[in-house]
Design an enzyme around this catalytic site. Structure first.
Site, PDB file in Angstrom:
ATOM      1  N   HIS A  22      14.345 -45.412-119.786  1.00  0.00           N
ATOM      2  CA  HIS A  22      14.865 -44.899-118.504  1.00  0.00           C
ATOM      3  C   HIS A  22      13.707 -44.681-117.550  1.00  0.00           C
ATOM      4  O   HIS A  22      13.078 -43.626-117.559  1.00  0.00           O
ATOM      5  CB  HIS A  22      15.633 -43.593-118.754  1.00  0.00           C
ATOM      6  CG  HIS A  22      16.251 -42.989-117.522  1.00  0.00           C
ATOM      7  ND1 HIS A  22      17.251 -42.039-117.559  1.00  0.00           N
ATOM      8  CD2 HIS A  22      16.006 -43.191-116.204  1.00  0.00           C
ATOM      9  CE1 HIS A  22      17.589 -41.679-116.338  1.00  0.00           C
ATOM     10  NE2 HIS A  22      16.828 -42.364-115.482  1.00  0.00           N
ATOM     11  N   HIS A  24      12.553 -46.161-113.363  1.00  0.00           N
ATOM     12  CA  HIS A  24      12.880 -46.997-112.206  1.00  0.00           C
ATOM     13  C   HIS A  24      11.580 -47.620-111.707  1.00  0.00           C
ATOM     14  O   HIS A  24      10.623 -46.890-111.400  1.00  0.00           O
ATOM     15  CB  HIS A  24      13.512 -46.147-111.097  1.00  0.00           C
ATOM     16  CG  HIS A  24      14.764 -45.444-111.540  1.00  0.00           C
ATOM     17  ND1 HIS A  24      16.019 -45.883-111.206  1.00  0.00           N
ATOM     18  CD2 HIS A  24      14.952 -44.345-112.324  1.00  0.00           C
ATOM     19  CE1 HIS A  24      16.931 -45.078-111.740  1.00  0.00           C
ATOM     20  NE2 HIS A  24      16.305 -44.139-112.428  1.00  0.00           N
ATOM     21  N   HIS A 202      23.825 -43.489-115.055  1.00  0.00           N
ATOM     22  CA  HIS A 202      23.371 -42.115-114.847  1.00  0.00           C
ATOM     23  C   HIS A 202      24.636 -41.250-114.781  1.00  0.00           C
ATOM     24  O   HIS A 202      25.573 -41.569-114.034  1.00  0.00           O
ATOM     25  CB  HIS A 202      22.633 -41.981-113.524  1.00  0.00           C
ATOM     26  CG  HIS A 202      21.234 -42.530-113.519  1.00  0.00           C
ATOM     27  ND1 HIS A 202      20.929 -43.826-113.827  1.00  0.00           N
ATOM     28  CD2 HIS A 202      20.046 -41.925-113.235  1.00  0.00           C
ATOM     29  CE1 HIS A 202      19.618 -43.997-113.729  1.00  0.00           C
ATOM     30  NE2 HIS A 202      19.056 -42.870-113.370  1.00  0.00           N
ATOM     31  N   GLU A 205      23.529 -35.671-114.485  1.00  0.00           N
ATOM     32  CA  GLU A 205      22.209 -35.215-114.022  1.00  0.00           C
ATOM     33  C   GLU A 205      22.460 -34.026-113.075  1.00  0.00           C
ATOM     34  O   GLU A 205      22.112 -32.902-113.390  1.00  0.00           O
ATOM     35  CB  GLU A 205      21.470 -36.362-113.314  1.00  0.00           C
ATOM     36  CG  GLU A 205      20.082 -35.973-112.801  1.00  0.00           C
ATOM     37  CD  GLU A 205      19.421 -37.095-111.976  1.00  0.00           C
ATOM     38  OE1 GLU A 205      20.142 -38.016-111.523  1.00  0.00           O
ATOM     39  OE2 GLU A 205      18.190 -37.024-111.770  1.00  0.00           O
ATOM     40  N   ASP A 283      11.630 -41.575-116.020  1.00  0.00           N
ATOM     41  CA  ASP A 283      12.465 -41.709-114.816  1.00  0.00           C
ATOM     42  C   ASP A 283      11.667 -42.329-113.655  1.00  0.00           C
ATOM     43  O   ASP A 283      11.753 -43.533-113.439  1.00  0.00           O
ATOM     44  CB  ASP A 283      13.067 -40.354-114.425  1.00  0.00           C
ATOM     45  CG  ASP A 283      14.381 -40.478-113.654  1.00  0.00           C
ATOM     46  OD1 ASP A 283      14.879 -41.593-113.497  1.00  0.00           O
ATOM     47  OD2 ASP A 283      14.910 -39.431-113.215  1.00  0.00           O
ATOM     48  N   ASP A 284      10.947 -41.501-112.898  1.00  0.00           N
ATOM     49  CA  ASP A 284      10.156 -41.993-111.756  1.00  0.00           C
ATOM     50  C   ASP A 284       8.753 -41.402-111.895  1.00  0.00           C
ATOM     51  O   ASP A 284       8.416 -40.416-111.224  1.00  0.00           O
ATOM     52  CB  ASP A 284      10.810 -41.538-110.441  1.00  0.00           C
ATOM     53  CG  ASP A 284      12.230 -42.066-110.321  1.00  0.00           C
ATOM     54  OD1 ASP A 284      12.394 -43.269-110.046  1.00  0.00           O
ATOM     55  OD2 ASP A 284      13.172 -41.287-110.553  1.00  0.00           O
TER      56      ASP A 284
HETATM   57  N1  ADE Z   1      17.052 -43.380-108.902  1.00  0.00           N
HETATM   58  C1  ADE Z   1      15.774 -43.118-109.151  1.00  0.00           C
HETATM   59  N2  ADE Z   1      15.636 -41.945-109.785  1.00  0.00           N
HETATM   60  C2  ADE Z   1      16.895 -41.442-109.952  1.00  0.00           C
HETATM   61  C3  ADE Z   1      17.431 -40.272-110.532  1.00  0.00           C
HETATM   62  N3  ADE Z   1      16.650 -39.327-111.083  1.00  0.00           N
HETATM   63  N4  ADE Z   1      18.767 -40.099-110.496  1.00  0.00           N
HETATM   64  C4  ADE Z   1      19.548 -41.017-109.930  1.00  0.00           C
HETATM   65  N5  ADE Z   1      19.099 -42.129-109.377  1.00  0.00           N
HETATM   66  C5  ADE Z   1      17.785 -42.353-109.381  1.00  0.00           C
HETATM   67 ZN    ZN Z   2      16.979 -42.417-113.423  1.00  0.00          ZN
END
Ligand code: ADE
Ligand code: ZN
Length: 347
Positions: A22, A24, A202, A205, A283-284
């Protein structure tokens, strides 16, 4: 050889073979590359230094983050740009002991700005092939539909991607969750499944446990991205434990976006103890201050995870990965060898 006496948690985590499931690609542009890309493409920015960029990475919630994240995508214009960000992430993942990475790509965020789809795909896929050849890291690509857009747009994206079907693992759903329930994309997911793709979404969250149920029951996802809110529904937790449908959790992301007040309050360990197939991911990573090993270590410290629990998380990552069975078994054997070595036993 490192033994139990000498191996710190950081060393144990660093050497632990793992899959990351997971992340991006657009969320992994490090500030230095971000500034270089902006200059290369003559994109005007509000920030002029890496420090200023890092200082801007303070978010109140998911939408606050997404506003900056989508704006940041403007620096990605040509195939070379998509190549460089993907290659940089895979290099870092390899350095973190990741053997297999499944990456999300939000193509609508690029085509909607006028970037041709083949620029996006050629750049990303080229970097994946290069990383495999140079570092031996396996990589798969999952295209995420943006949930603030319509289902018709998601279906049009699916059609436009037809030339790349053989090189895609599957499809997912990302972006602003509340107000855009999984049910909005039921036909899109039906079509993805009919085409033989893996499907993930997703859910839970910022959204409620009901969205997690919808993703499972209506979209029939094989994995849930985040899934935190399931903790509010004990019957759902029991069902997840029984089915072993994995959760790709992202603790540092959750902390930075206010999904949890502290890492000590994160549901990861409670879900692990309940028998859910929990995995740890970044995630990011450039926005949330940590790659996958940083996430493992932050959990180790905040939740008191011992080496056995950390190894379980790594085993879960391969159980949850969309990868050939022989590679999965090889990775699991490598985890066992590393655990033995950490205990001072000859592997
Ligand atoms: N796109 C990038 N990061 C995300 C996240 N944490 N939740 C939903 N979409 C995303
Ligand atoms: Zn994500």
């Amino acid at each position: 050889m490192a033994t139990t006496d000498t191996m710190t948690p950081a060393q144990f985590v660093a050497g632990l073979p793992k899959a990351e499931l997971h992340m991006h690609i657009e969320g992994s542009i490090e500030p230095g590359l971000f500034l270089r890309l902006a200059e290369r493409n003559s994109v005007a920015l509000r920030w002029d230094s890496e420090e200023a960029l890092r200082a801007a990475y303070r978010f109140t919630d998911l939408q606050d983050f997404l506003d900056l994240y989508y704006d940041g995508c403007r620096v990605l214009v040509r195939a070379e740009d998509f190549h460089d960000v993907t290659r940089d992430y895979l290099r870092r993942a390899h350095a973190d002991g990741v053997l297999h990475a499944e990456m999300f790509l939000g193509v609508q965020g690029h085509t909607s700005r006028g970037v041709p789809l083949d620029m996006v795909m050629n750049g990303v896929l080229g970097a994946m092939a290069k990383a495999q050849a140079e570092d031996g890291i396996g990589a798969g690509l999952i295209v995420v539909a943006q949930r603030h857009r319509s289902e018709e747009e998601a279906l049009a994206m699916l059609e436009a991607l037809r030339p790349w079907y053989p090189r895609l693992l599957g499809f997912g759903l990302g972006g602003a969750e509340v107000g855009h329930p999984p049910s909005k994309f039921a036909a899109f997911f039906r079509r993805c499944r009919a085409l033989g793709f893996k499907v993930v979404a997703h859910a839970g969250e910022e959204g409620p446990a009901a969205y997690v149920r919808e993703a499972l029951d209506l979209l029939r996802v094989e994995r849930l991205d985040h899934g935190n809110a399931c903790i509010d529904d004990p019957a759902l937790v029991a069902a997840l434990a029984a089915s072993r449908v994995p959760l790709t959790m992202c603790p540092l992301s959750n902390l930075r976006l206010g999904v949890v007040d502290s890492l000590a309050a994160h549901p990861l360990k409670r879900l692990l103890d309940a028998g859910v197939c929990v995995t740890v991911n970044s995630d990011d990573p450039s926005y949330f201050g940590g790659y996958v090993n940083d996430n493992y270590l932050a959990c180790q410290q905040a939740l008191g995870l011992d080496n056995a629990a950390l190894a379980t998380l790594a085993r879960n990552s391969f159980e949850a990965a969309f990868m050939p069975e022989a590679q999965r078994l090889d990775a699991l054997a490598r985890i066992n060898a590393w655990v033995s070595r950490s205990e001072g036993v000859a592997a």
